[in-house]
Design an enzyme around this catalytic site. Sequence first.
Site: not given
Ligand code: COA
Ligand code: ZN
Length: 325
Positions: A238, A205, A13-14, A207, A247
């Site tokens: 990240c 956790h 994952r990370d 890094h 990490n």
């Molecule tokens: N699984 C699948 N698709 C998802 C989803 C999920 N959990 N959450 C949102 N989406 C999709 C929506 O359907 C939308 O799709 P579309 O553009 O085709 O309509 C798009 O993502 C945007 O959705 P929205 O609700 O506006 O979310 P957002 O753009 O504000 O994003 C997060 C919010 C949190 C979902 C997104 O920023 C994210 O996944 N970030 C990753 C964070 C991460 O893992 N970081 C590293 C680890 S710490």
């Molecule tokens: Zn981390």
Amino acid sequence: MQQRLYFQEVATRDGFQNEATFIETADKIALIDELSQCGYAKIEVTSFTSPKAIPALRDAEAVMHGISRNPEVEYTVLVPNVRGAERALACAIDEANLVMSVSESHNRANLRMTRERSFEQLREVVQVIGQSPVAVNVSLSTVFGCPMEGDITDDEVLRWVERFAELNVRGVTLCDTTGMAYPSQVERLCRQVRARFPQLQLTLHFHNTRGMAQANVLAAIAAGIDRFDASLGGLGGCPYAPGASGNACTEDLLHMLDLMGYDTGIDLSRLLGVAARLPALVGHEVPSQVLRAGRRLDLHPVPAHVNSMDKQVAVSAGITQGASQ
Ligand code: COA
Ligand code: ZN
């Protein structure tokens, strides 16, 4: 009696979320199946985030359905919102790992919303998951410092831990997202969190961005922490945190803790065999030290020139002896 420590592998994952090249689904599954036989307490398999935000993990369902589960291991996944929780629950996860940052700037960069909005969403996620037997853990990012805001006060961290403790989550992970933690800070904060929230399963956790990860683990152990995230090969970081890098490296940490007599539950030889195949899988060298140097007592043959030097020494010693007689 040896002190027991619990390890949670986060490389898939990370680690993989940060890889430029997509790791094939079958390769991810094969790696997780091997890790499942190494003695981990938990494996963080993948994340159910938006595939646009984290394209490297867009195959989350296929990976979760494809792995062979070891009943001794808990399989956890990162969940950012209700949509992610519903997708994860459909894959029979053991634990959902929710994520938000204690820094406003990092939360906005990573999750594109305010901390307050994140908390509201995660509260909903806890409600959705609360109707199932799945456990909830909350990973709090940038607890030991934010790359944009600097230090976060202990009180601020404790405030967020408290808000989640009130939702009756099982565990909280204190994350040093960009390697800003240092040992005395770690020990101080861990002692406070343990004292205030003895009911929480606490994980640390780290890094290794600034080379302090192993020292921080020892400081956390001194404060009574027994559960750690670590990443095979030291992969990780990240994508939304400037300067983030690998990490704490699982095999480097276990190598040290084994020498010190801790019971980590992990078969280090077997794990090193798995780690050795990692560079080929990700297509680049990994920051693991033990993979490069070998274990402390992996001895090397004496080089040939040392043997010939020994002969010379013996000859010259003989001459000297002869001359003195
Ligand atoms: N699984 C699948 N698709 C998802 C989803 C999920 N959990 N959450 C949102 N989406 C999709 C929506 O359907 C939308 O799709 P579309 O553009 O085709 O309509 C798009 O993502 C945007 O959705 P929205 O609700 O506006 O979310 P957002 O753009 O504000 O994003 C997060 C919010 C949190 C979902 C997104 O920023 C994210 O996944 N970030 C990753 C964070 C991460 O893992 N970081 C590293 C680890 S710490
Ligand atoms: Zn981390």
